[in-house]
Design a protein around this motif. Structure first.
Motif, mmCIF file in Angstrom:
data_model
loop_
_atom_site.group_PDB
_atom_site.id
_atom_site.type_symbol
_atom_site.label_atom_id
_atom_site.label_comp_id
_atom_site.label_asym_id
_atom_site.label_seq_id
_atom_site.Cartn_x
_atom_site.Cartn_y
_atom_site.Cartn_z
ATOM 1 N N GLY A 1 0.694 -1.321 -0.041
ATOM 2 C CA GLY A 1 -0.038 -0.088 -0.113
ATOM 3 C C GLY A 1 0.769 1.254 0.115
ATOM 4 O O GLY A 1 0.326 2.298 0.046
ATOM 5 N N ARG A 2 1.953 1.173 0.097
ATOM 6 C CA ARG A 2 3.026 2.390 0.140
ATOM 7 C C ARG A 2 3.630 2.495 -1.550
ATOM 8 O O ARG A 2 4.052 1.571 -1.981
ATOM 9 C CB ARG A 2 4.016 2.147 1.111
ATOM 10 C CG ARG A 2 3.453 2.073 2.468
ATOM 11 C CD ARG A 2 4.563 2.091 3.619
ATOM 12 N NE ARG A 2 5.803 1.207 3.201
ATOM 13 C CZ ARG A 2 5.724 0.115 3.905
ATOM 14 N NH1 ARG A 2 4.776 -0.483 4.824
ATOM 15 N NH2 ARG A 2 6.521 -0.917 3.610
ATOM 16 N N GLN A 3 3.962 3.520 -1.629
ATOM 17 C CA GLN A 3 4.735 4.044 -2.930
ATOM 18 C C GLN A 3 6.254 3.946 -2.405
ATOM 19 O O GLN A 3 6.419 4.789 -1.646
ATOM 20 C CB GLN A 3 4.292 5.193 -3.709
ATOM 21 C CG GLN A 3 5.049 5.723 -5.069
ATOM 22 C CD GLN A 3 4.623 4.522 -6.257
ATOM 23 O OE1 GLN A 3 3.600 3.901 -6.074
ATOM 24 N NE2 GLN A 3 5.711 4.312 -6.880
ATOM 25 N N VAL A 4 7.138 3.188 -2.927
ATOM 26 C CA VAL A 4 8.683 3.268 -2.626
ATOM 27 C C VAL A 4 9.489 3.733 -3.863
ATOM 28 O O VAL A 4 9.425 3.034 -4.982
ATOM 29 C CB VAL A 4 8.933 1.920 -2.064
ATOM 30 C CG1 VAL A 4 10.405 1.916 -1.612
ATOM 31 C CG2 VAL A 4 7.955 1.298 -0.891
ATOM 32 N N LEU A 5 10.029 4.767 -3.663
ATOM 33 C CA LEU A 5 11.072 5.518 -4.508
ATOM 34 C C LEU A 5 12.287 5.223 -3.972
ATOM 35 O O LEU A 5 12.737 5.735 -2.773
ATOM 36 C CB LEU A 5 10.597 7.121 -4.769
ATOM 37 C CG LEU A 5 9.020 7.176 -4.838
ATOM 38 C CD1 LEU A 5 8.995 8.759 -4.999
ATOM 39 C CD2 LEU A 5 8.573 6.634 -6.251
ATOM 40 N N ARG A 6 13.166 4.676 -5.038
ATOM 41 C CA ARG A 6 14.374 4.421 -4.518
ATOM 42 C C ARG A 6 15.533 5.246 -5.249
ATOM 43 O O ARG A 6 15.340 5.800 -6.189
ATOM 44 C CB ARG A 6 14.986 2.790 -4.952
ATOM 45 C CG ARG A 6 13.878 2.076 -4.228
ATOM 46 C CD ARG A 6 14.230 0.436 -4.390
ATOM 47 N NE ARG A 6 13.232 -0.587 -4.016
ATOM 48 C CZ ARG A 6 13.114 -0.913 -2.569
ATOM 49 N NH1 ARG A 6 13.654 -0.343 -1.802
ATOM 50 N NH2 ARG A 6 12.129 -1.532 -2.486
ATOM 51 N N ALA A 7 16.645 5.227 -4.198
ATOM 52 C CA ALA A 7 17.859 6.204 -4.830
ATOM 53 C C ALA A 7 17.507 7.692 -5.218
ATOM 54 O O ALA A 7 17.672 8.062 -6.433
ATOM 55 C CB ALA A 7 18.325 5.610 -6.238
ATOM 56 N N ILE A 8 16.702 8.408 -4.356
ATOM 57 C CA ILE A 8 16.207 9.691 -4.815
ATOM 58 C C ILE A 8 17.127 10.698 -4.651
ATOM 59 O O ILE A 8 17.542 10.642 -3.225
ATOM 60 C CB ILE A 8 14.985 9.860 -3.983
ATOM 61 C CG1 ILE A 8 13.703 8.716 -4.362
ATOM 62 C CG2 ILE A 8 14.359 11.123 -4.157
ATOM 63 C CD1 ILE A 8 13.516 8.863 -5.763
ATOM 64 N N PRO A 9 17.684 11.602 -5.395
ATOM 65 C CA PRO A 9 18.380 12.706 -5.200
ATOM 66 C C PRO A 9 17.975 13.549 -4.086
ATOM 67 O O PRO A 9 16.779 14.080 -4.324
ATOM 68 C CB PRO A 9 18.725 13.255 -6.275
ATOM 69 C CG PRO A 9 18.381 12.460 -7.252
ATOM 70 C CD PRO A 9 17.265 11.573 -6.599
ATOM 71 N N LEU A 10 18.656 14.177 -3.242
ATOM 72 C CA LEU A 10 18.141 15.033 -2.123
ATOM 73 C C LEU A 10 19.289 16.366 -2.161
ATOM 74 O O LEU A 10 20.377 16.367 -2.405
ATOM 75 C CB LEU A 10 18.323 14.499 -0.707
ATOM 76 C CG LEU A 10 17.535 13.117 -0.457
ATOM 77 C CD1 LEU A 10 17.531 12.619 0.877
ATOM 78 C CD2 LEU A 10 16.250 13.502 -0.685
ATOM 79 N N TRP A 11 18.667 17.711 -1.699
ATOM 80 C CA TRP A 11 19.520 18.837 -1.480
ATOM 81 C C TRP A 11 18.767 19.542 -0.669
ATOM 82 O O TRP A 11 17.237 19.654 -0.349
ATOM 83 C CB TRP A 11 19.731 19.352 -2.938
ATOM 84 C CG TRP A 11 18.551 19.868 -3.468
ATOM 85 C CD1 TRP A 11 17.919 21.260 -3.405
ATOM 86 C CD2 TRP A 11 17.885 19.277 -4.477
ATOM 87 N NE1 TRP A 11 16.755 21.324 -4.127
ATOM 88 C CE2 TRP A 11 16.699 20.047 -4.729
ATOM 89 C CE3 TRP A 11 17.843 18.184 -4.864
ATOM 90 C CZ2 TRP A 11 15.890 19.633 -5.701
ATOM 91 C CZ3 TRP A 11 16.688 17.733 -5.571
ATOM 92 C CH2 TRP A 11 15.804 18.492 -6.310
ATOM 93 N N SER A 12 19.415 20.611 0.179
ATOM 94 C CA SER A 12 19.017 21.669 0.843
ATOM 95 C C SER A 12 19.627 22.741 0.737
ATOM 96 O O SER A 12 20.795 22.726 1.039
ATOM 97 C CB SER A 12 18.975 21.147 2.166
ATOM 98 O OG SER A 12 18.583 22.430 3.207
ATOM 99 N N GLU A 13 18.973 23.903 0.248
ATOM 100 C CA GLU A 13 19.573 25.328 -0.039
ATOM 101 C C GLU A 13 19.888 25.852 1.498
ATOM 102 O O GLU A 13 20.976 26.553 1.444
ATOM 103 C CB GLU A 13 18.860 26.151 -0.948
ATOM 104 C CG GLU A 13 18.540 25.640 -2.137
ATOM 105 C CD GLU A 13 19.999 25.653 -3.034
ATOM 106 O OE1 GLU A 13 20.630 26.325 -2.545
ATOM 107 O OE2 GLU A 13 19.756 25.125 -4.182
ATOM 108 N N ASP A 14 19.146 25.479 2.346
ATOM 109 C CA ASP A 14 19.086 26.299 3.610
ATOM 110 C C ASP A 14 20.376 25.602 4.322
ATOM 111 O O ASP A 14 21.156 26.477 4.906
ATOM 112 C CB ASP A 14 17.818 26.044 4.369
ATOM 113 C CG ASP A 14 16.631 26.744 3.718
ATOM 114 O OD1 ASP A 14 16.936 27.851 3.155
ATOM 115 O OD2 ASP A 14 15.562 26.584 4.009
ATOM 116 N N LEU A 15 20.530 24.534 4.379
ATOM 117 C CA LEU A 15 21.616 23.959 5.016
ATOM 118 C C LEU A 15 22.810 23.298 4.232
ATOM 119 O O LEU A 15 23.941 23.125 4.853
ATOM 120 C CB LEU A 15 21.017 22.463 5.697
ATOM 121 C CG LEU A 15 19.797 22.492 6.564
ATOM 122 C CD1 LEU A 15 19.424 21.184 6.997
ATOM 123 C CD2 LEU A 15 20.266 23.425 7.908
ATOM 124 N N GLY A 16 22.821 23.896 2.762
ATOM 125 C CA GLY A 16 24.051 23.404 2.157
ATOM 126 C C GLY A 16 24.202 22.005 2.128
ATOM 127 O O GLY A 16 25.389 21.675 2.110
#
Length: 205
Positions: free
Chosen positions: A57-72
């Protein structure tokens, strides 16, 4: 204008395990595999495939790129799960739990997702392959502050190129960078000096 360096999310776990290891990897660009890193890479083969699917019942996305401008921050989530309008990251570890390094890494992923998706994320999960157990991690204010403190400390390393002293304890025996770090020498300058003096004495005689 001086741009501050971007911190890799993976550096968080390295820094918490050993600040010197973090500096060797992320400042000096040195990497070496051992049995632990190879086992971890093998355990991540499914995660690294980037295959997305529905599971229970869950959508599972793998190897997802992440970023945060606030935290660098920049990096990748092993998996991001979605269900009923909720989002949470999942981190996969081949072994067993050691301290809260994985908790901090997971929380950093959640901070990125919150900024990217404009959502609030209260928890995530770490899957430990040793006991084959999924552990729920709550993203408390205390944990979030600790993540920010670690990010600041890593960024200082990147800016100053300062190499911390080697701890020379039980962590070193299991570290993939043992042959580069040389903790027996670098953590004991007096013993190194004695060794050099002994070499010079033998040469003179």
């Amino acid at each position: 204008m001086t741009l501050e360096p971007v911190v890799q999310i993976s550096a968080i776990e390295h820094f918490v395990y050993c600040p010197r290891q973090c500096a060797i990897i992320h400042c000096d660009g040195v990497w070496s595999d051992n049995a632990h890193t190879v086992r971890g890479a093998r355990a991540h083969r499914r995660v690294d495939s980037g295959e997305h699917r529905r599971e229970r019942g869950r959508q599972v996305l793998r190897a997802i790129p992440l970023w945060s401008e606030d935290l660098g921050l920049s990096g990748r989530a092993d998996a991001v799960e979605m269900q009923g309008g909720m989002v949470w990251p999942v981190e996969y570890k081949a072994g067993v739990r050691h301290g809260n390094a994985a908790d901090l890494q997971l929380c950093a992923q959640a901070l990125c997702l919150e900024e990217m998706l404009n959502v609030e994320i209260g928890h995530g999960f770490v899957w430990y392959g040793g006991p084959r157990r999924r552990v729920r991690i709550e993203f408390t204010e205390t944990l979030r502050r600790e993540v920010c403190d670690v990010i600041a400390a890593i960024r200082e390393q990147l800016l100053t190129f300062k190499l911390p002293d080697a701890p020379n304890d039980e962590r070193c025996r299991e570290c993939q960078l043992l042959q580069y770090c040389l903790p027996d020498l670098t953590s004991a300058p007096r013993r190194v000096n004695d060794y050099l003096e002994d070499i010079v004495f033998r040469c003179d005689t």
